[in-house]
Design a protein around this motif. Structure first.
Motif, short mmCIF file in Angstrom:
data_model
loop_
_atom_site.label_atom_id
_atom_site.label_comp_id
_atom_site.label_asym_id
_atom_site.label_seq_id
_atom_site.Cartn_x
_atom_site.Cartn_y
_atom_site.Cartn_z
N ILE A 182 0.86 -1.19 0.00
CA ILE A 182 0.00 0.00 0.00
C ILE A 182 0.88 1.23 0.00
O ILE A 182 1.88 1.29 0.71
N LYS A 183 0.47 2.20 -0.82
CA LYS A 183 1.21 3.45 -0.81
C LYS A 183 0.24 4.63 -0.89
O LYS A 183 -0.57 4.69 -1.82
N GLU B 89 0.07 8.64 -1.25
CA GLU B 89 0.92 9.76 -1.67
C GLU B 89 0.15 11.06 -1.57
O GLU B 89 -0.88 11.22 -2.22
N ASN C 148 1.74 10.75 3.63
CA ASN C 148 2.46 9.80 2.79
C ASN C 148 2.78 8.59 3.65
O ASN C 148 3.34 8.72 4.72
N ALA D 240 3.56 4.16 3.45
CA ALA D 240 3.69 2.90 2.73
C ALA D 240 3.52 1.77 3.74
O ALA D 240 4.04 1.84 4.84
N ALA E 169 3.94 -2.32 3.95
CA ALA E 169 4.42 -3.49 3.23
C ALA E 169 3.55 -4.70 3.55
O ALA E 169 2.86 -4.75 4.57
N TYR F 27 -3.83 6.78 -3.89
CA TYR F 27 -3.86 5.63 -2.99
C TYR F 27 -3.58 4.42 -3.85
O TYR F 27 -4.43 4.00 -4.63
N TRP F 28 -2.35 3.90 -3.72
CA TRP F 28 -1.95 2.73 -4.52
C TRP F 28 -2.12 1.47 -3.70
O TRP F 28 -1.60 1.35 -2.61
N ASP G 288 -4.60 2.38 -8.59
CA ASP G 288 -4.85 3.65 -7.91
C ASP G 288 -6.31 3.67 -7.46
O ASP G 288 -7.22 3.89 -8.25
#
Lengths: 226, 805
Positions: free
Chosen positions: A2-3, A5, A25, A27, A29, A62-63, A68
C-alpha cells in the motif's frame, strides 16, 4: 503493498472547512502490523477509513499494489472491499438480526469470486478466533470480547490481504482486550497485513511499526525493537 | 439480494414485533380496504360484461329534449312499436324488445311471483344468453312456451333437465294459462340489469293505442351492431328517422323535442335516467377514490416508518457497504424487502377481506365475492400490486438508506435519519396523511348528517304508519276488488284507506300534462288520480279551499271526458308555478288558458313521494269516487307487522289465488335511500380504517422519533427542562403537520361535499361544525397518539439518556 501519496481529506460544510488529513504519505508493506496512534480528532480513523475506501481522499493517490484506488468508481471499490479488505470496529458492528455464524458468513456474502464450501471457511474463521461454540447465538447474547472475536472472524473469513482495525479493544476490558490483540498478532504471524488504530500504548507496542498522528499529519514513525 | 438479507428481514420482523405489526398491519388494512372497494367498483362497472358479445349490444334511449320537464332527459325505455318502425326504415337491423310483465305461478293452489319478461323471438339474435338446457331461439318462437332460469327450474322441477317439457300454470298480463317449459337459461348474475327469472314471447300488440305513441316509454328496445362504426352510423341517422316517424305526436321538426340514442349495455347500470342525478357513478367513483387514497395513506405509512426506522438500520447498511455491498445491491435488498413486506401484507389483506366480506356485504347490501384465480382472480393483480406498491413504498427508503456514507455512520454514534430533508419529507407525508384523514372524517360526518336528514326530513306527510297494498292491479274482478278494499278498510288498526295511482315510493303510472299558460313554454305538471280519503290517509295539510269529494258535481272525474271542466287540488309548487303566492288566491282559478278547463278548489302542501335527489314536481290531483287502478294506501296505528299480517289474511280470504304484495311507506322509500346509505356505510368503513391507519402511522413515527431524541431529552432535562416542557416539545413537533393538514383538508372536503350534496334536491347545508369537529377529532387523535410516548420519554433519567446512543 500500500502506498499513500500526498493524501489530503477536507470536510466542507456550510460554515466551516475541516482538514482531517494533510499531506499524508505512507507505505505499508505486505505482512506488516502497523499501529496508528494519536490524540482524539487527529485523523487516525479518517486515515483508516481512507485505507478501507469507505472514505475518499480530497486529493492524492492511494496505490494498492498497482491500482490507484483514489481514481476507482464506487462499484469497483465495493468489489475491492469485498475481496481484499477485512474490517474490525471498536463497536463490533455485528448485525443484530443475524446469528454469529451468519454474521461471519456475511463476510463472504458479497464475494462473487469465492467458490466451494463457504460453510467450511466460516467454521474455520470462527475456530481461529475461538467463537465456534457460539455460532448459533445472536450478538446480544455474547460478551463484548466474544462479539469482537466474531467481528474478527467476519473480517478474516474472506482471507483479505489487509485487515483494518479501528480501536478493536476500545470497548473491551483488559483481559478481553489482550485476547483480541493476541488473535490479531497471531493472524499477523500467519501472514496477514494489519493496520490498527489504537489509544493503548501497550497494544501499539504489539504491532511491528507505529506511527503517530497530530492534526491530520503523520508526525512520527517507529519500528518495534525486536 | 442474498439469503442473509432475507433472513435479516425475517428476524427483524419477528424481533421488532410491534414495528412489524404496525407496518405490515397498516399496509394490510390499507390493501384490504383497497381490495374491497376495488371489488365494489369492479362489480358496479362489470354490469352485462358477463354476456358474450356484450359490446355489440345497445339499449335504445328515448331522449325527451324539451327542457325542464319532469320527463326531460334520456330514458331507458321506448315506445312499444319502435322496433317495427326501425325495421322498416333500417332493413336488416338486429333488435329485440323486452317488456317487464311479472307473472304469478300457481303451484299446489299457492301463487308465487316470478320476474317474467316478454321478448321478441329475435331475443337470442341480440343476447347470447347462456342456456343450461333446451334451445332458446326455437323456444321463443312459440308464444305458449316459457324459458325459465336454473333456480326456477330447480325450485319447481328439481333440475334443469327434468324441467324441459313440463307445464306451469301462470297468470301473465291478467290471463291465467298453461305454459310449457321449453328451455332453461343459466341464472342471470347479480351484475345484470336484465333481471328476469322467466322469459316468454312478446305478443304483437300493434293495435293497442300506446304501441306506436312517440314519447311513451313502455318497454325496452335493444339493438345489436357488429361493430362500433355501424352503431355510430345508425345513431347519426336517427334524427332524420324521428322527423319522418314522430309527426303524429310532435310538431315538426320532431327531433327538436324527441330523439333516440344508443347506450352500450355495459353503461346501462351506471347511467342515470331522465333528470336523475349521476349519483350511482359518483358513488362508485368516490368509493374507488377512497380505496386508492386509503392505500396511499398506507403506503405513506410504510415509507414513513421505514425511513424513520432507517436510523436503526444505518449501521447495518454501513457494515454491508464495508463488506463490499455496492449501492445497487443495497437498493435491491431494500426493494426486495419492501416487496416481500408488501407481499406479506397482501396475503394478510386477503385474509382480512375473506373474513370481513360477509359483514361488508351485509352492511352495504352487496353481493361481492372474491375469486382467486382466473380472469376475475385477485391473485395475479395482488402480485402485481405487491410489486408496484413494494417498488413505490420501498424506493424512498432504499435510495435513502443506500446513500448513507459508511465511514461517518460507523464512526459516529449517532445514526442518520435522512437529515433535515428527511424530517421535512416525513412531516410532509404526515401532513398529507392527516389531510386525507380529516377530509374523510368531514366527508363521513356530512354523509351521515345528510342520510339522517333524509330519514327525518318532512316529506309533507307522515311516513310512518302507511301500508301500501301494491297487488291491487292484479284484481281483475270488480266484485273481488271491492271485497278486498272493504275488508282492508275494516281492519281494526286501519284509520283511513285510499286508492290512488300515485303513492309514496312511486305508483302504478306516471302522468304528466302540459298546460299552456299564455307564456311559453307550457307548464308541465304531474297528475295523480286519487280516490276518497286520499289526503286524510297521507295526512296532507290543506292550505286553502277544500278537498275533493263526490258531493261536488265537478269533482268526480269518473264520468267526465278529458275536455270537460273538472275540479282539481294542486300542490304549492304548482301554485307558485302558476304565479300565485297565497294559496287562497289560487282558489277558484283555472289551470291553463285553453281547454281542458281545470278549476282549483284546494291547495295542499308538497309531498315528496320519490327520490330525495329529484325535485318534487308541480302536481295536481284529480278525483275518482271509485278508482279501478292504482295502489291502496292504508293509514294504520300500531305495529306494522300486525297490520301487514292482518291485511294479508284479509286479502287471502277473498283472493287467495292472487299473490299479495304490500310494503310499508318507509320500506317503499328505502329504495331511494339505500344507494346513498350503502355508499355512506362503505365510505365510513373506508374512512374509519384510513384514519386508523393514519393513527398507527403517526404512533409508529412518534415512537421512533422519541427514541431518536432520547439523548436530546437528557440534555434538555439536565439544562432544566421540565417533564411538561419535554411533552410539549414532542407533541408540538407533530402538531405542525396536523395543523397544516387542516389547511389542505378543508377546501378539499368542502368542494367534494358540496358537489355530492348538489345531487340532492332535499339536502342539508354544509356546517362549520362538520369541519371544526373533524379537525378537533384529528388533533385529539394526534395528541393522544403521541402523548403516551412523550410522557414516558419525559420521565427518563437524564443520566441514562445522556449515555444513550
Amino acid at each position: 503493498m500500500i502506498k499513500l501519496e500526498n493524501i489530503e481529506r477536507r470536510y466542507i460544510s456550510d460554515e466551516v472547512e475541516t482538514t482531517a488529513l494533510l499531506d499524508v504519505n505512507l507505505a505499508v508493506a505486505s505482512g506488516e502490523f502497523l499501529a496508528i496512534m494519536g490524540p482524539s480528532g487527529c485523523g487516525k480513523s479518517t486515515l483508516l477509513n481512507t485505507l478501507g475506501t469507505i472514505d475518499r481522499p480530497t486529493s492524492g493517490q492511494y496505490w494498492f499494489g498497482d491500482t490507484d484506488l483514489a481514481a476507482m468508481g464506487e462499484k469497483d471499490l465495493a468489489k475491492f472491499r469485498a475481496a481484499e479488505l477485512g474490517f474490525v470496529f471498536q463497536s463490533f458492528n455485528l448485525i443484530d438480526e443475524l446469528t454469529i455464524q451468519e454474521n461471519v458468513a456475511l463476510g463472504l456474502a458479497y464475494r462473487k469470486d469465492v467458490a466451494g464450501n463457504k460453510a467450511e471457511r466460516v467454521a474455520a474463521a470462527m475456530d481461529t478466533v475461538g467463537i465456534a461454540h457460539r455460532a448459533r447465538h445472536f450478538p446480544h447474547q455474547l460478551s463484548g470480547g466474544q462479539q469482537q472475536r466474531a467481528a474478527i472472524a467476519r473480517a478474516i473469513v474472506g482471507q483479505p490481504k489487509l485487515i483494518l482495525a479501528d480501536e478493536p479493544t476500545g470497548n473491551l476490558d483488559t483481559a478481553n482486550g489482550e485476547q483480541v490483540m493476541n488473535i490479531l498478532t497471531a493472524l499477523n504471524d500467519d501472514g496477514a497485513t494489519i493496520v490498527m488504530v489504537t489509544h493503548s500504548p501497550s497494544h501499539a507496542d504489539m504491532a511491528k511499526r507505529r506511527i503517530d498522528m497530530l492534526d491530520g499529519r503523520i508526525v512520527a514513525s517507529a519500528m518495534r525493537a525486536i | 439480494m442474498n439469503r442473509f438479507a432475507l433472513l435479516s428481514l425475517y428476524r427483524s420482523l419477528t424481533r421488532h414485533k410491534l414495528y412489524a405489526a404496525l407496518n405490515i398491519g397498516g399496509l394490510a388494512v390499507g390493501i384490504a380496504v383497497f381490495l374491497v372497494l376495488g371489488l365494489y367498483v369492479r362489480f358496479e362497472t362489470s354490469y352485462e360484461t358477463w354476456l358474450p358479445h356484450y359490446d355489440e349490444v345497445y339499449l335504445v334511449q328515448t331522449d325527451s329534449r324539451v327542457p325542464d320537464q319532469p320527463f326531460s332527459g334520456r330514458h331507458h325505455w321506448t315506445m312499444g312499436g319502435l322496433l317495427e318502425q326501425l325495421r322498416e326504415d333500417f332493413p336488416g337491423i338486429v333488435g329485440t324488445r323486452i317488456e317487464p310483465m311479472g307473472a304469478s305461478i300457481i303451484q299446489d293452489g299457492v301463487a308465487v311471483n316470478e320476474d317474467l319478461k316478454r321478448a321478441d323471438d329475435t331475443f337470442f339474435d341480440v343476447f347470447d344468453l347462456p342456456m343450461a338446457a333446451g334451445e332458446g331461439r326455437r323456444a321463443l318462437a312459440d308464444p305458449g312456451n316459457v324459458l325459465i332460469s336454473q333456480s326456477v327450474a330447480e325450485r319447481f322441477f328439481g333440475s334443469s333437465d327434468t324441467a324441459i317439457g313440463q307445464t306451469m300454470t301462470a297468470t301473465i298480463d291478467h290471463e291465467t294459462r298453461s305454459v310449457r317449459v321449453a328451455g332453461v337459461f343459466v341464472d342471470l348474475p347479480p351484475n345484470s340489469e336484465l333481471e328476469f327469472t322467466m322469459l316468454t314471447r312478446l305478443p304483437d300488440d300493434a293495435d293497442s293505442p300506446w304501441w306506436s305513441n312517440w314519447g311513451s316509454t313502455s318497454l325496452q328496445t335493444f339493438l345489436r351492431f357488429s361493430n362500433r362504426e355501424d352503431a355510430r352510423q345508425f345513431e347519426a341517422a336517427t334524427n332524420a328517422f324521428v322527423n319522418r316517424r314522430a309527426t303524429d305526436n310532435y310538431e315538426a321538426p320532431a327531433s327538436d323535442q324527441i330523439g333516440i340514442n344508443l347506450l352500450p349495455i355495459a353503461d346501462w347500470h351506471l347511467t342515470p335516467e331522465g333528470r336523475e342525478p349521476d349519483s350511482r357513478r359518483q358513488s362508485v367513483a368516490t368509493l374507488g377514490i377512497v380505496g386508492l387514497l386509503t392505500l396511499l395513506i398506507a403506503i405513506v405509512n410504510y415509507v414513513n416508518l421505514a425511513t424513520s426506522r432507517a436510523a436503526l438500520r444505518a449501521r447495518e447498511v454501513a457494515m454491508r457497504k464495508v463488506l463490499g455491498a455496492d449501492r445497487a445491491a443495497l437498493i435491491r435488498q431494500f426493494l426486495t424487502e419492501a416487496i416481500a413486506t408488501v407481499a406479506i401484507a397482501g396475503l394478510l389483506a386477503l385474509i382480512i377481506v375473506e373474513l370481513t366480506l360477509p359483514f361488508i356485504n351485509a352492511a352495504g347490501g352487496l353481493e361481492l365475492s372474491i375469486a382467486y384465480l382466473g380472469g376475475d382472480g385477485v391473485v395475479v393483480p395482488l402480485i402485481l400490486l405487491s410489486l408496484v406498491i413494494g417498488l413505490i413504498a420501498g424506493a424512498y427508503p432504499a435510495f435513502l438508506l443506500s446513500r448513507y456514507p459508511a465511514a461517518s455512520v460507523l464512526a459516529s454514534a449517532k445514526a442518520p435519519g435522512g437529515g433535515r430533508a428527511g424530517t421535512r419529507t416525513r412531516q410532509a407525508l404526515v401532513a398529507v396523511q392527516f389531510a386525507l384523514a380529516i377530509a374523510f372524517m368531514i366527508g363521513t360526518a356530512v354523509l351521515f348528517a345528510q342520510t339522517q336528514h333524509l330519514r327525518d326530513s318532512d316529506l309533507g306527510f307522515d311516513r310512518e304508519g302507511l301500508l301500501l297494498v301494491r297487488s291491487m292491479y292484479l284484481l281483475d274482478d270488480e266484485a273481488q276488488r271491492r271485497a278486498v278494499q272493504s275488508r282492508l278498510e275494516a281492519l281494526p288498526s286501519v284509520r283511513f284507506a285510499s286508492m290512488s295511482d300515485g303513492v309514496v315510493g312511486g305508483g302504478t303510472s306516471t302522468n304528466v300534462d302540459s298546460f299552456a299558460e299564455g307564456g311559453s313554454p307550457p307548464i308541465s305538471m304531474r297528475r295523480i288520480a286519487i280516490g276518497p280519503a286520499f289526503f286524510e290517509t297521507y295526512g296532507t295539510r290543506l292550505l286553502a279551499g277544500r278537498y275533493l269529494d263526490a258531493q261536488h258535481g265537478m269533482d268526480d272525474a269518473t264520468s267526465l271526458e278529458w275536455e270537460e271542466p273538472q275540479n282539481v287540488v294542486i300542490n304549492t309548487l304548482l301554485m307558485r308555478s302558476l304565479g300565485y303566492s297565497d294559496p287562497a288566491e289560487a282558489i277558484g282559478k283555472q289551470i291553463g288558458r285553453g281547454a281542458p278547463p281545470r278549476t282549483i278548489v284546494g291547495v295542499v302542501n308538497d309531498m315528496r313521494f320519490l327520490s330525495p335527489r329529484e325535485p318534487v314536481d308541480p302536481t295536481y290531483y284529480t278525483y275518482y269516487e271509485e278508482p279501478k287502478y292504482g295502489v291502496m294506501t292504508l293509514r294504520f296505528t300500531g305495529d306494522p307487522r300486525v297490520t301487514t299480517e292482518r291485511a294479508r289474511e284479509a286479502w287471502t280470504s277473498v283472493a287467495g289465488e292472487i299473490p299479495f304484495e304490500a310494503e310499508t311507506g318507509t320500506e317503499s322509500l328505502q329504495e331511494f335511500y339505500e344507494d346513498d346509505e350503502r355508499a355512506t356505510r362503505l365510505f365510513a368503513i373506508g374512512a374509519g380504517l384510513a384514519v386508523l391507519i393514519g393513527m398507527v402511522g403517526l404512533w409508529g413515527l412518534a415512537s421512533f422519533n422519541t427514541a431518536r431524541r432520547v439523548k436530546e431529552i437528557g440534555i434538555r432535562k439536565s439544562l432544566g427542562a421540565s417533564a411538561t416542557d419535554i411533552v410539549k416539545l414532542l407533541v408540538g413537533q407533530f402538531m405542525r403537520p396536523v395543523l397544516i393538514a387542516n389547511i389542505i383538508a378543508w377546501p378539499l372536503a368542502y368542494w367534494a361535499m358540496r358537489t355530492w350534496l348538489a345531487g340532492f334536491d332535499d339536502r342539508i347545508e354544509l356546517s362549520p361544525v362538520h369541519f371544526i369537529g373533524a379537525s378537533l377529532i384529528a388533533i385529539a387523535i394526534a395528541v393522544l397518539t403521541v402523548l403516551g410516548q412523550s410522557l414516558r420519554a419525559s420521565r427518563t433519567a437524564p443520566s441514562w439518556a445522556l449515555r444513550h446512543d
